[in-house]
Design an enzyme around this catalytic site. Structure first.
Site, PDB file in Angstrom:
ATOM      1  N   CYS A 129       0.952  -1.123   0.038  1.00  0.00           N
ATOM      2  CA  CYS A 129      -0.140  -0.041  -0.017  1.00  0.00           C
ATOM      3  C   CYS A 129       0.713   1.399  -0.052  1.00  0.00           C
ATOM      4  O   CYS A 129       0.292   2.325  -0.173  1.00  0.00           O
ATOM      5  CB  CYS A 129      -0.992   0.043   1.210  1.00  0.00           C
ATOM      6  SG  CYS A 129      -2.219  -1.379   1.162  1.00  0.00           S
ATOM      7  N   HIS A 270      -3.168   7.088   1.665  1.00  0.00           N
ATOM      8  CA  HIS A 270      -3.663   5.847   1.275  1.00  0.00           C
ATOM      9  C   HIS A 270      -5.170   5.620   1.890  1.00  0.00           C
ATOM     10  O   HIS A 270      -5.294   5.771   2.958  1.00  0.00           O
ATOM     11  CB  HIS A 270      -2.760   4.808   1.822  1.00  0.00           C
ATOM     12  CG  HIS A 270      -3.335   3.484   1.672  1.00  0.00           C
ATOM     13  ND1 HIS A 270      -3.811   3.015   0.782  1.00  0.00           N
ATOM     14  CD2 HIS A 270      -3.224   2.539   2.568  1.00  0.00           C
ATOM     15  CE1 HIS A 270      -3.810   1.778   1.067  1.00  0.00           C
ATOM     16  NE2 HIS A 270      -3.785   1.268   2.190  1.00  0.00           N
ATOM     17  N   ASN A 300     -10.022  -0.291   0.100  1.00  0.00           N
ATOM     18  CA  ASN A 300      -8.855  -0.146   0.248  1.00  0.00           C
ATOM     19  C   ASN A 300      -8.338  -0.649  -1.129  1.00  0.00           C
ATOM     20  O   ASN A 300      -8.476  -1.959  -1.388  1.00  0.00           O
ATOM     21  CB  ASN A 300      -8.242  -0.931   1.513  1.00  0.00           C
ATOM     22  CG  ASN A 300      -6.712  -0.938   1.357  1.00  0.00           C
ATOM     23  OD1 ASN A 300      -6.111  -0.437   0.364  1.00  0.00           O
ATOM     24  ND2 ASN A 300      -6.274  -1.273   2.677  1.00  0.00           N
TER      25      ASN A 300
END
Length: 345
Positions: A129, A270, A300
């Protein structure tokens, strides 16, 4: 020697060589299929209220055949290249930040072929990520050293391939997508500061590990055959890590840029969890109206989340030329990093 040859070639063409970095175009792509929280309740014991109160996620996109990482990344890249006002043939380097390639040997070269970016060197970069932020800093170094002038950076993941759809701790979180930006050599340097970090001692809190068993080829010679297992995550520890480390690394990047929090126009984190976004903004004293969030729509999307959020904000007219953006990625590794940049040339 290669850099000297490039410099001489540009001198002969009377083209000025700039060693600053500007982010000049963005693009994004998500799958057409939506899985909302109500549909998830048919797969696993959960509820819309349970998911939204803990994560802020209402739905996520899932890549179904014939969609692939290649197709999503190519679409996002085409948009970014067009927005930058250049052609695929102008791209010198393609960096693909991903943990879920269509081909374990790498996906960037397939995207290069789809784009027709015939001059470009292409390779994958894996930092989960954090991948987009790590890729942003990596791309900038190629430009600052004068090696390349136009770099395409893609963040893309199809995490639905690696989710255990019976594990409500993880299956509610993840979605698929891709985002891209073009970085170009520029007279002034618009990447103002950055900081990157890693801590492998916390790797066990979030991973997608290989699991195999021995296969005997001949007496005394055994190889391992198996596959990767679904995503495993200790949510409490990852949350604790993020809310502590992300504000710290943004502060370090601001210090490197000789700026303060008050200079930030937009915070683009993020998109892991709305509670993390809120906590980081609170710790930095950044007001809510400066925080870009689309986690409710996409969940996500790992390395794709920052460029998708960035592109949507640019196309919506929120982010404008010269705005100062603080961005931070964090995730498996564990890795985390932040970058401060001004949008546009």
């Amino acid at each position: 020697m290669t850099t000297d040859k490039n410099a001489e070639a540009y001198r002969r063409l009377r083209v000025p060589i700039f060693n600053g970095v500007a982010i000049t175009g963005s693009g994004s792509a998500v799958p057409t299929t939506t899985l909302d929280n109500e549909l998830l309740t048919q797969l696993v014991e959960t509820s819309d209220e349970w998911i939204t109160t803990r994560t802020g996620i209402s739905q996520r996109r899932l890549a179904l055949p014939p969609e692939s990482l290649t197709s999503l990344a190519t679409t996002a890249s085409q948009q970014a290249i067009a927005a930058a006002g250049i052609n695929p043939e102008d791209i010198d380097l393609i960096l693909l930040a991903t943990s879920t390639p269509d081909d374990l040997f790498g996906n960037a070269c397939r995207i290069q072929a789809e784009l027709g970016a015939v001059k470009a060197v292409a390779f994958d970069l894996t930092a989960a990520c954090s991948g987009f932020v790590f890729g942003l800093v990596t791309a900038a170094q190629y430009i600052r050293t004068g090696v390349y002038q136009n770099v395409l950076l893609i963040g893309g993941d199809i995490l639905s391939r690696w989710v255990d759809w019976q594990d409500r701790r993880t299956c509610v979180l993840f979605g698929d997508g891709a985002g891209a930006v073009v970085l170009q050599a520029n007279k002034s340097d618009r990447l103002l500061g950055f900081s990157l970090k890693s801590d492998g001692t916390q790797n066990h809190y979030l991973n997608l590990g290989y699991d195999g068993s021995a296969q005997e080829l001949s007496p005394g010679i055994n190889v391992t055959k198996g596959t990767y297992q679904p995503i495993s995550m200790n949510g409490k520890e990852v949350y604790r890590f993020a809310v502590q480390k992300v504000p710290e690394v943004i502060d370090k990047a601001l210090f490197a840029a000789d700026l303060t929090v008050d200079h930030i126009d937009w915070l683009v984190l993020h998109q892991a969890n709305q509670r993390i976004l809120n906590s980081v903004a609170d710790r930095l004293n950044i007001p809510e109206h400066k925080v870009i969030s689309n986690v409710a729509k996409y969940g996500n999307t790992s390395a794709a989340s920052i460029p998708i959020a960035l592109d949507e904000a640019v196309r919506a007219g929120k982010i404008k030329t010269n705005d100062i953006i603080a961005t931070s990625g964090f995730g498996a590794g564990l890795t985390w990093g932040a970058a401060i940049f001004q949008w546009g040339r």
